[in-house]
Motif scaffolding. Structure first.
Motif, mmCIF file in Angstrom:
data_model
loop_
_atom_site.group_PDB
_atom_site.id
_atom_site.type_symbol
_atom_site.label_atom_id
_atom_site.label_comp_id
_atom_site.label_asym_id
_atom_site.label_seq_id
_atom_site.Cartn_x
_atom_site.Cartn_y
_atom_site.Cartn_z
ATOM 1 N N LEU A 203 -9.899 33.715 23.921
ATOM 2 C CA LEU A 203 -9.771 32.301 24.358
ATOM 3 C C LEU A 203 -9.480 31.730 22.330
ATOM 4 C CD1 LEU A 203 -10.092 29.463 25.568
ATOM 5 C CD2 LEU A 203 -12.332 29.446 24.662
ATOM 6 N N GLN A 204 -8.137 30.879 22.299
ATOM 7 C CA GLN A 204 -7.676 30.384 21.186
ATOM 8 C C GLN A 204 -7.889 28.884 21.016
ATOM 9 O OE1 GLN A 204 -4.178 32.370 20.138
ATOM 10 N NE2 GLN A 204 -3.421 30.811 18.534
ATOM 11 N N CYS A 205 -8.525 28.968 19.844
ATOM 12 C CA CYS A 205 -8.664 27.221 19.270
ATOM 13 C C CYS A 205 -8.310 26.970 18.039
ATOM 14 C CB CYS A 205 -10.104 27.006 19.497
ATOM 15 S SG CYS A 205 -10.932 27.725 21.076
ATOM 16 N N GLY A 206 -8.644 25.807 17.524
ATOM 17 C CA GLY A 206 -8.329 25.571 16.017
ATOM 18 C C GLY A 206 -7.129 24.912 15.680
ATOM 19 N N ASP A 207 -6.263 24.517 16.655
ATOM 20 C CA ASP A 207 -4.860 23.868 16.251
ATOM 21 C C ASP A 207 -5.480 22.214 16.373
ATOM 22 O OD1 ASP A 207 -2.606 22.348 16.143
ATOM 23 O OD2 ASP A 207 -1.916 23.365 17.870
ATOM 24 N N PRO A 208 -5.234 21.545 15.211
ATOM 25 C CA PRO A 208 -5.575 20.216 15.192
ATOM 26 C C PRO A 208 -4.716 19.394 15.942
ATOM 27 C CG PRO A 208 -4.558 20.697 13.146
ATOM 28 C CD PRO A 208 -4.831 21.954 13.885
ATOM 29 N N ASP A 209 -3.645 19.762 16.381
ATOM 30 C CA ASP A 209 -2.779 19.011 17.267
ATOM 31 C C ASP A 209 -2.618 19.163 18.516
ATOM 32 O OD1 ASP A 209 -1.871 17.827 14.630
ATOM 33 O OD2 ASP A 209 -0.372 19.493 14.400
ATOM 34 N N ALA A 210 -3.253 20.467 18.902
ATOM 35 C CA ALA A 210 -3.393 20.725 20.434
ATOM 36 C C ALA A 210 -3.748 19.735 21.469
ATOM 37 C CB ALA A 210 -4.124 22.296 20.608
ATOM 38 N N ARG A 211 -4.756 19.028 21.212
ATOM 39 C CA ARG A 211 -5.541 18.010 22.156
ATOM 40 C C ARG A 211 -4.201 16.863 22.443
ATOM 41 N NH1 ARG A 211 -11.762 15.658 22.707
ATOM 42 N NH2 ARG A 211 -11.411 14.621 24.479
ATOM 43 N N ALA A 212 -3.571 16.524 21.356
ATOM 44 C CA ALA A 212 -2.786 15.549 21.533
ATOM 45 C C ALA A 212 -1.491 16.129 22.399
ATOM 46 C CB ALA A 212 -2.482 14.925 20.110
ATOM 47 N N ALA A 213 -1.096 17.156 21.994
ATOM 48 C CA ALA A 213 -0.021 17.767 22.760
ATOM 49 C C ALA A 213 -0.397 17.714 24.291
ATOM 50 C CB ALA A 213 0.283 19.093 22.072
ATOM 51 N N ILE A 214 -1.680 18.430 24.539
ATOM 52 C CA ILE A 214 -1.883 18.577 26.049
ATOM 53 C C ILE A 214 -2.206 17.047 26.652
ATOM 54 C CG2 ILE A 214 -3.849 19.101 27.447
ATOM 55 C CD1 ILE A 214 -4.457 21.428 25.450
ATOM 56 N N GLU A 215 -2.577 16.211 25.939
ATOM 57 C CA GLU A 215 -2.918 14.926 26.733
ATOM 58 C C GLU A 215 -1.413 14.073 26.949
ATOM 59 O OE1 GLU A 215 -5.977 12.934 24.247
ATOM 60 O OE2 GLU A 215 -7.429 14.065 25.171
ATOM 61 N N GLU A 220 3.040 22.880 26.045
ATOM 62 C CA GLU A 220 3.757 23.990 25.316
ATOM 63 C C GLU A 220 3.887 23.672 23.710
ATOM 64 O OE1 GLU A 220 6.528 20.659 26.576
ATOM 65 O OE2 GLU A 220 5.055 21.715 27.469
ATOM 66 N N MET A 221 3.655 22.469 23.291
ATOM 67 C CA MET A 221 3.703 22.190 21.813
ATOM 68 C C MET A 221 2.322 22.564 21.116
ATOM 69 S SD MET A 221 6.723 21.010 21.598
ATOM 70 C CE MET A 221 6.643 20.151 19.898
ATOM 71 N N ALA A 222 1.320 22.892 21.945
ATOM 72 C CA ALA A 222 0.114 23.391 21.332
ATOM 73 C C ALA A 222 0.206 24.850 20.753
ATOM 74 C CB ALA A 222 -1.041 23.109 22.260
ATOM 75 N N GLY A 223 -0.609 24.823 19.653
ATOM 76 C CA GLY A 223 -0.620 26.117 18.800
ATOM 77 C C GLY A 223 0.243 26.286 17.572
ATOM 78 N N ALA A 224 0.783 25.117 17.235
ATOM 79 C CA ALA A 224 1.754 25.338 16.012
ATOM 80 C C ALA A 224 1.016 24.471 14.936
ATOM 81 C CB ALA A 224 3.139 24.335 16.271
ATOM 82 N N GLY A 225 -0.101 23.998 14.980
ATOM 83 C CA GLY A 225 -0.768 23.075 14.033
ATOM 84 C C GLY A 225 -1.354 23.895 12.810
ATOM 85 N N SER A 226 -1.870 23.282 11.830
ATOM 86 C CA SER A 226 -2.288 23.986 10.791
ATOM 87 C C SER A 226 -3.040 23.048 10.000
ATOM 88 C CB SER A 226 -1.442 24.705 9.838
ATOM 89 O OG SER A 226 -0.825 23.796 8.775
ATOM 90 N N PRO A 227 -3.888 23.487 8.961
ATOM 91 C CA PRO A 227 -4.926 22.466 8.036
ATOM 92 C C PRO A 227 -3.925 21.892 7.047
ATOM 93 C CG PRO A 227 -5.342 24.818 7.656
ATOM 94 C CD PRO A 227 -4.423 24.899 8.708
ATOM 95 N N GLY A 228 -2.835 22.444 6.988
ATOM 96 C CA GLY A 228 -1.730 22.090 5.837
ATOM 97 C C GLY A 228 -1.587 23.213 4.705
#
Length: 298
Positions: A203-215, A220-228
């Motif tokens: 189970l993969q987590c930790g993308d800060p943008d995943a929830r916004a992409a899913i909602e 399909e856009m989830a998984g590209a986020g990072s802490p900068g």
């Protein structure tokens, strides 16, 4: 004769006066010398004391030196180490309809990270870390991180609480990054975005943008986020069967040197290339991940 005696007396008086004046002059010189010498000695003592403080470490916290930075880091981490205490799982989240035969996709069961905390690190030893800002502006953890013992990670999800022992000694830069991010509430309210259920069980987590992409309807856009920022992998396992056993917490990446904030929880023994930092081991709550896996992927 009297005149000669008077002359001798006058000469003696003049000599005495000169000698007295000279004695006064010498006394004045000695007084000035002592004063100057005392000041010089005091200055020398101050300089020696300052040198000793610098040489022996002194109060580097006030000086802003490396030890001071470390002390400040530990103090801040300790302050945030109980930030999730009292936070209860919300029980929110829906269960969608999994796609038959799909083994890699968004979890059908919504999983939210509602609060994440890290216990205070042990700074009895330290390690140099390189965190590379993606844009040269994004804040990064400090370059010296605690590197001793373990820390406890507490993850309150909507479905229950997961705890894990973090291998701070084995993965100090990764542990330091998690401590840095958890203190800021970075993981709070994130959504786990990927579940695999065949051959690779994570189970993969930790993308800060995943929830916004899913909602937004674009999972399909989830998984590209990072802490900068990104950093190198560490604490890698050997190439072997089941090298990522059930309960392992490991870091996802997109290639060497691209580790950021995304992690995966292994819920069944999994064999992978030895390219992913092992951060720690789940100590409780793995059944929550197994429950999510049982619900399937969308």
């Amino acid at each position: 004769m009297a005149s000669k005696q008077a002359q001798r007396l006058a000469a003696r008086q003049q000599l005495q006066q000169r000698m007295s004046a000279k004695a006064q002059e010498e006394k004045h010189k000695r007084t000035v010398g002592w004063a100057v010498g005392g000041v010089a000695a005091l200055v020398a003592l101050v300089l020696l004391s300052w040198g000793a403080v610098v040489w022996l470490g002194g109060d580097d916290e006030e000086a802003g030196g490396p030890d001071g930075d470390m002390a400040a880091l530990v103090d801040a981490a300790e302050e945030a180490s109980a930030r999730c205490d009292g936070v209860e799982p919300s029980g929110e989240g829906e269960v969608g309809t999994p796609a038959e035969g799909l083994t890699d996709g968004r979890p059908a069961q919504d999983v939210y990270l509602e609060c994440v905390q890290m216990s205070t690190p042990d700074a009895s030893s330290a390690e140099s870390c390189t965190y590379t800002s993606a844009d040269g502006v994004s804040e990064t953890p400090q370059p010296r991180q605690p590197a001793a013992g373990t820390q406890e990670m507490t993850v309150v999800t909507n479905l229950g609480t997961i705890t894990a022992d973090i291998d701070t000694a084995g993965a100090p830069c990764t542990a330091g990054s998690f401590t840095f991010l958890a203190m800021q509430g970075y993981f709070d309210d994130q959504q786990c975005h990927r579940l695999t259920t065949d051959g690779i069980w994570v189970l993969q987590c930790g993308d800060p943008d995943a929830r916004a992409a899913i909602e937004a309807g674009t999972p399909e856009m989830a998984g590209a986020g990072s802490p900068g920022y990104s950093f190198a992998e560490e604490n890698l396992p050997v190439e072997a069967e089941g090298n990522y056993p059930a309960g392992t917490l490991a870091m996802a990446n997109a290639g060497a040197g691209t580790t950021g904030s995304q992690l995966f929880i292994v819920y069944e023994d999994t064999t992978l290339p030895a390219d992913y930092t092992i951060l720690g081991q789940v100590t409780s709550g793995l059944d929550i991940v197994e429950q999510v896996a049982a619900a399937g992927a969308m």
